[in-house]
Design a protein around this motif. Structure first.
Motif, PDB file in Angstrom:
ATOM      1  N   VAL A 179       0.834  -1.200   0.000  1.00  0.00           N
ATOM      2  CA  VAL A 179       0.000   0.000   0.000  1.00  0.00           C
ATOM      3  C   VAL A 179       0.870   1.253   0.000  1.00  0.00           C
ATOM      4  N   ARG A 182       2.764   1.898  -3.724  1.00  0.00           N
ATOM      5  CA  ARG A 182       1.887   2.154  -4.876  1.00  0.00           C
ATOM      6  C   ARG A 182       2.612   1.927  -6.201  1.00  0.00           C
ATOM      7  N   GLU A 210      -7.468  -0.218  -8.575  1.00  0.00           N
ATOM      8  CA  GLU A 210      -6.236  -0.997  -8.354  1.00  0.00           C
ATOM      9  C   GLU A 210      -6.034  -2.030  -9.459  1.00  0.00           C
ATOM     10  N   TYR A 294      -5.437  -4.896  -2.487  1.00  0.00           N
ATOM     11  CA  TYR A 294      -6.157  -4.186  -1.432  1.00  0.00           C
ATOM     12  C   TYR A 294      -7.090  -3.120  -2.006  1.00  0.00           C
ATOM     13  N   HIS A 323      -1.290  -1.619  -5.756  1.00  0.00           N
ATOM     14  CA  HIS A 323      -2.356  -0.936  -5.022  1.00  0.00           C
ATOM     15  C   HIS A 323      -2.757   0.299  -5.811  1.00  0.00           C
TER      16      HIS A 323
END
Length: 323
Positions: A179, A182, A210, A294, A323
């Motif tokens: 996360v 990125r 995502e 996620y 992510h």
């Protein structure tokens, strides 16, 4: 010399000024970045082709023998004609949570890792033997999440091993890192042999931003694959849906980039998505699984169960996640 002068006089003034500016900037950047490149590869830098993955970084956990992340990143760099960075992560840093840790406090808790010149030279030599055009070596002094966020800013792909951490902190720390950075991350399963020839690529799509990012990041792999399979698990939209965002059609996007794909449509609950995706990936004999990471908060995934967590735990093939 006279011909060069005549050529300069014929150039538009604005283009000439821009060219001189670019040359000045490149000379300064090159002076700082090339210092750690493999000497034998330096002469090829001016003639390098523009590849889909110019910069790949491996989070290296072992130098004798080389960890699977190092070998996979080297193989990919040789394949795509890019630059590879080996970033050594000392075992003392792998259990630290939090993307922002005071370096002075960290130094009091443990011995700060220092660069080993023998490892650097060995990495360069291995890169040359595998046909990599340019390689550099570094040692991180920060947590995995902080390191990935930093190196992800100037690399096209981060390669790491799923078991870079041990349970029970594995999935919390790994999720935090994915996360935080990125960036596209190639997560390797335990005991991976470093093979980077992904002939059959399975892409999981659920309509999230995502998964859009993951499909875009996966284009180099999809173009090089023999077969691409799109798992379509998006919630259907209806004509009276008030959605205002520009629509993204994954199959059309792949075709636009000369990547034909066959589609599997699945209808499952979010709780069942991970196991359904993995069953199809096994059924299709996938070499690489592409998925967004996620799409909802990591706290909800931990409490309710989620596709990302399930796949990271069960997948026995490399996963390209973002992510």
């Amino acid at each position: 010399m006279a011909s060069i002068v005549r050529w300069i006089h014929r150039m538009p003034p604005r283009w000439f000024i821009r060219s001189i500016y670019d040359l000045h900037v490149i000379s300064h950047i090159g002076g700082s970045c090339m210092s750690d490149a493999a000497p034998e590869a330096m002469h090829t830098m001016d003639n390098r082709s523009s590849g889909p993955m110019e910069d790949i970084v491996a989070l290296v956990t072992s130098t004798g023998p080389w960890s699977s992340a190092a070998l996979t990143a080297l193989a990919l760099s040789a394949r795509f004609g890019g630059h590879v960075t080996g970033c050594y992560v000392d075992i003392s840093l792998r259990g630290i949570h939090g993307s922002d840790i005071d370096p002075s406090a960290l130094a009091m808790l443990m011995d700060v890792p220092q660069e080993n010149h023998a490892d650097r030279d060995a990495f360069r030599a291995t890169a040359r033997s595998m046909g990599v055009r340019s390689a550099s070596w570094s040692v991180t002094r920060a947590s995995i999440a902080s390191t990935m966020r930093q190196v992800g800013a100037w690399h096209d792909l981060i390669v790491l091993e799923r078991d870079i951490l041990q349970e029970p902190s594995l999935f919390d720390a790994l999720g935090e890192a994915l996360v935080a950075c990125r960036s596209p991350c190639l997560v390797l399963p335990p005991f991976w042999d470093g093979n980077a020839d992904f002939k059959r690529v399975v892409i999981a799509w659920n309509g999230s931003i995502e998964s859009v990012r993951a499909i875009h990041a996966a284009l180099p792999f999809a173009k090089a694959a023999r077969e691409v399979i799109l798992i379509d698990g998006e919630t259907p939209h209806y004509d009276d849906d008030p959605g205002q965002d520009p629509p993204f059609f994954p199959l059309n996007y792949l075709l636009t980039h000369d990547v034909p794909a066959k589609t599997h449509r699945i209808h499952v609950t979010p709780r069942e998505a991970g196991s359904a995706i993995w069953r199809l990936a096994v059924q299709e004999r996938a070499d690489l699984l592409v998925t967004g990471a996620y799409g909802r908060s990591r706290l909800r995934e931990r409490a309710l169960g989620g596709a990302t967590r399930y796949l990271l735990h069960h997948a026995s093939i490399p996963m390209l996640v973002q992510h």
